[in-house]
Design an enzyme around this catalytic site. Structure first.
Site, PDB file in Angstrom:
ATOM      1  CG  LEU A  83      -2.252  -0.787   1.219  1.00 58.57           C
ATOM      2  CD1 LEU A  83      -2.095  -2.168   1.201  1.00 58.57           C
ATOM      3  CD2 LEU A  83      -3.069  -0.263   2.390  1.00 58.57           C
ATOM      4  NE  ARG A 142       3.372  10.743   7.939  1.00 55.10           N
ATOM      5  CZ  ARG A 142       4.130  11.064   9.069  1.00 55.10           C
ATOM      6  NH1 ARG A 142       3.382  11.880   9.857  1.00 55.10           N
ATOM      7  NH2 ARG A 142       5.317  11.147   9.165  1.00 55.10           N
ATOM      8  NE  ARG A 184      -0.791   7.706   5.121  1.00 52.82           N
ATOM      9  CZ  ARG A 184       0.537   7.135   5.229  1.00 52.82           C
ATOM     10  NH1 ARG A 184       0.871   6.800   3.983  1.00 52.82           N
ATOM     11  NH2 ARG A 184       1.142   6.838   6.471  1.00 52.82           N
ATOM     12  CG  ASP A 241      -1.226   8.692   8.383  1.00 49.25           C
ATOM     13  OD1 ASP A 241      -1.982   8.927   7.551  1.00 49.25           O
ATOM     14  OD2 ASP A 241      -0.667   7.698   8.311  1.00 49.25           O
TER      15      ASP A 241
END
Length: 363
Positions: free
Chosen positions: A219, A263, A297, A295
């Site tokens: 990923l 991120r 994401r 983060d």
């Protein structure tokens, strides 16, 4: 047949409006607000919003409020009351940490503690999803539907939008085609597009992986500076190339290239974080000063793409335990973690140490 936009389409329209500096109307049964992104709002539109006379506040995240020593009575956000003579520069100085060290005394800042912050929370969620600084100028209005119609503005009903910003939008494969690469002539690129109008994501398939066996998988979040420019401030480029090389050597693998730059905060905000790092803050501190979490994401995208491609188990090339956790919780079995320790330089040694100490990366 109805041609009117649904909630997903209205949210996509609202994100575009906010990026252009246009306010949007956010409504609930008990009232409505006019909301604009502080980063893109013009002085003229700010004056027009404040002239409505219903009280204007600047909504910022609790992370940014902590930096400014402002009380976040609403938990995850703070509603800052601007001085009566505040101009656009004041709003931007509170929203943007660029000059914090030069002008650290921005307060004392008065924050609101009464009333609902639901629409302010929705506004911040929209601004963040538009990859702008997480700060929204909010003005109360009386009749949201009428105001939006009179001024040609996008209107979002909060009850209908609830959950849309945190849900992972369904992905659809648009096309796949053969892509011979240096690491393997047997390559194939798959393009996936989300329904919410967001950025497309890619899957690079090496060889012909057996769908019934755990596939070697990476990923990888997009990194313009590292992947393309060879930046020495991160290890992204070396990780990308090492993962592809290993898949090529083994003859099979899937690299998921997720467009979640910085991120998940976007390239402009990532560069703002870099600027703060040049002032002496580490990568996590820089994100917090901007108003973001460590983060931002969404790795659920990766599990969704893998399932679309027919995979249910992976050998995951990663140093990040969060990726393993997300895969497992979203129906992808991680049979093995494959370490990916490459790319350390004198420029990123502190960055990698921070990732290990504060984000739990297994380095």
């Amino acid at each position: 047949m109805r041609l009117t936009p649904d909630t997903t389409e209205l949210l996509a329209r609202a994100r575009g409006d906010l990026r252009m500096g246009l306010p949007v109307v956010l409504s609930v049964s008990s009232g409505a607000v006019l909301a604009a992104a502080a980063e893109t709002l013009s002085g003229e539109r700010l004056a027009q919003m404040r002239a409505l006379g219903a009280g204007t506040v600047l909504a910022i995240t609790a992370r940014r409020a902590e930096t400014l020593k402002a009380r976040a009575y609403d938990g995850d956000l703070a509603r800052i009351v601007p001085p009566s003579d505040a101009d656009l520069r004041w709003f931007l100085s509170v929203a943007d940490p660029a000059d914090d060290l030069n002008a650290p005394m921005k307060g004392p800042l008065q924050t609101v503690r009464e009333g609902s912050a639901a629409l302010h929370r929705l506004a911040l969620g929209l601004v963040k999803s538009a990859r702008l600084l997480p700060a929204a100028v909010i003005t109360q209005i009386n009749d949201g539907a009428a105001f939006a119609a009179e001024n040609g503005l996008t209107r979002i009903e909060s009850t209908e939008a609830e959950g849309y910003l945190t849900a992972n939008s369904p992905l659809h494969e648009i096309i796949s085609a053969r892509l011979p690469m240096e690491v393997s002539e047997a390559g194939r690129l798959h393009v996936f597009r989300p329904e919410d109008g967001g950025e497309e994501h890619y899957a690079i398939e090496i060889g012909r992986p057996d769908r019934g066996q755990p596939v070697l998988t990476r990923l990888h979040s997009a990194c313009f500076t590292g992947d393309l420019m060879g930046s020495l401030k991160c290890d992204c480029g070396p990780q990308l190339r090492a993962a592809l090389a290993q898949m090529g050597q083994e003859g099979a693998g899937v690299l998921l290239y997720l467009n979640q730059e910085g991120r998940g905060i976007g390239l402009a905000n990532k560069m703002r974080a870099y600027s703060l790092q040049d002032q002496g803050f580490d990568t996590v501190q820089a994100n917090h000063r901007l108003g973001f979490e460590d983060d931002e994401r969404d790795f659920r995208l990766g599990s969704d793409i893998l399932k679309k491609m027919g995979f249910c188990a992976v050998q995951l090339l990663t140093n990040n335990p969060a990726k393993i956790d997300i895969m497992e919780r979203n129906g992808i079995k991680v049979t093995a973690r494959v370490p990916l320790k490459v790319g350390e330089t004198a420029h990123n040694r502190g960055y990698l140490a921070t990732k290990a100490a504060k984000s739990g990366h297994m380095l």
